[in-house]
Design an enzyme around this catalytic site. Structure first.
Site: not given
Ligand SMILES: *Cc1c(COP(=O)(O)O)cnc(C)c1O
Length: 426
Positions: A16, A144, A245, A274
């Site tokens: 970003y 998210y 998730d 992750k």
């Protein structure tokens, strides 16, 4: 170093960021245990675990060993028509630590892709039963799920970049973010919104996708397990699959091995990533049941339509299997309880600091929510002065330290946050 930094800012995109870059960058020389060493010699306690992933600390001898041994054998080989022991070892471990109802493992290379895979599985599952209309998804506000297109389409519609990509994104359904906090009294009317959407649109909805208990990058919000239990019931009632998730929450972060265990529910499809390799390499997996796998395979295509080039990468799988062994052989439950206690102790009273809106802790996650968005670079500079690495976003200064962090290190982390809050409030 400064020449390389100039090169970096001119030519390399970071998460970003704009180009050319106009932001602080801290070059890391090495890392060990909970410490990052910068090229200028400064040592920082890493309070981010490199975005949830480095659960056992950096440069772990057993994970290094797993990597080295596998490099000597084979680092990568295609997974189409070939297989290898690291993938088998890892799948065995994943099936052993997840609910019995999950029988099948699909490996992929990142969390976002594992979400794409989960969504495709759900669509193909209904297609195979002649229900091609069930191809949309219901997601939670504040969620998210990653940065690729399908994953992005189920991220929070306001802070999830939807306005930028609206024309290009599939349109999904969104229900209210769970209001009741973890640990508070359950409000039974919480489900009304979700139920209304499912009642009206279930014929178009393939699955509900959510982050169990902890909404991560969408706001670091911890919600009541009953919400998850009720959502499981609604999914069954309206014949919609449930995708959990657990890319951020998996492997102990919330205090349970998987956050679904807080509500004692089993998802139809589970995404993990992750921390899967202990933060060594990018690897993710999507797990589902025989029933769903067999139904997909009975459809027109006869198979599940996905196959990344680096699927089941042996190096990543071998490290992941070792990481799970390290976790299970540790006293992870009491470690996590200890971390939670240390974070609660460390952040006690912070809700009364100037500019602070809320403080919350769950498992090895500590969050200080400010009233206003923080100046990330200014906050980072003061944290670094106090020997701590954190990466705040929006109004949130938060930490998810590695599981080997000592009480003393957690105390230092929390002290640094306090000074930073005070410094940046005045
Ligand atoms: C980080 C994250 C993802 C995306 O994973 P990547 O590996 O960054 O693609 C998806 N869902 C959740 C809950 C995450 O925290």
């Amino acid at each position: 170093m400064s020449d390389s930094l100039q090169f970096d800012k001119r030519h390399i995109w970071h998460p970003y960021t704009g180009m050319p870059g106009d932001y602080d960058l801290y070059p890391v020389e090495s890392a060990s245990g909970v410490y990052l060493t910068l090229t200028d010699g400064r040592r920082l306690i890493d309070g981010m675990s490199s975005w949830w992933s480095v659960i056992h600390g950096y440069n772990h001898p057993l994970l290094n060993q797993a990597a080295q041994q596998q490099i000597e054998r084979v680092s990568h080989v295609m997974f189409g028509g070939l297989t290898h022991q690291p993938a088998i070892d890892l799948a065995e471990r994943l099936l052993a630590i997840t609910p019995d109802e999950l029988d099948l493992v699909f490996f992929s290379d990142s969390g976002s892709v594992s979400v794409e895979v989960a969504m495709k599985m759900a669509v193909q599952y209904w297609q195979a039963q002649g229900k091609a209309d069930k191809s949309r998804f219901m997601a939670l506000r504040g969620g998210y799920h990653g940065d690729t297109f399908a994953a992005m389409s189920v991220c929070d519609p306001v802070n999830g970049m939807h306005h930028l990509f609206q024309q290009a994104l599939p349109q999904q359904f969104f229900c209210n973010r769970p209001q009741t906090r973890f640990g508070q009294d359950w409000h039974p009317d919480e489900m009304a919104d979700a139920e209304k959407i499912l009642a009206e649109h279930h014929q178009q909805i393939a699955a509900v996708i959510l982050e169990p208990i902890v909404q991560g990058a969408g706001g670091m919000w911890f919600y009541h397990p009953q919400y998850l239990a009720e959502m499981r019931k609604l999914c069954d009632q309206y014949q919609v699959l449930l995708i959990a998730d657990e890319i951020a929450t998996g492997f102990g972060r919330s205090g349970k091995l998987f956050a679904c265990e807080h509500a004692d529910i089993v998802p139809d499809i589970l995404c993990i990533g992750k921390a899967l390799t202990g933060g060594y390499l990018s690897l993710a997996a999507t797990l589902t049941s025989n029933k769903i796998g067999e139904t997909i395979s009975s459809g027109e295509s006869g198979c599940f339509m996905h196959g990344p080039t680096f699927m089941g990468n042996p190096l990543a799988c071998n490290i992941a299997a070792a990481s799970i062994d390290v976790l299970l052989e540790s006293d992870w439950q009491s470690n996590l309880q200890g971390l939670e206690k240390a974070l609660i102790k460390g952040l006690t009273g912070y809700q009364h600091l100037p500019g602070v809106a809320d403080v919350r802790v769950l498992g090895a996650i500590g969050v200080v929510e400010m009233q206003n968005p923080v100046d990330v670079q200014a906050v980072q500079r003061s944290l670094i002065q106090r020997g701590v690495w954190l990466r705040p976003f929006g109004r949130l200064i938060y930490t998810m330290p590695s599981y080997i962090c000592s009480d003393q290190e957690i105390a230092e982390l929390c002290e640094a946050i306090k000074y930073t809050v005070l410094e940046n409030a005045t």
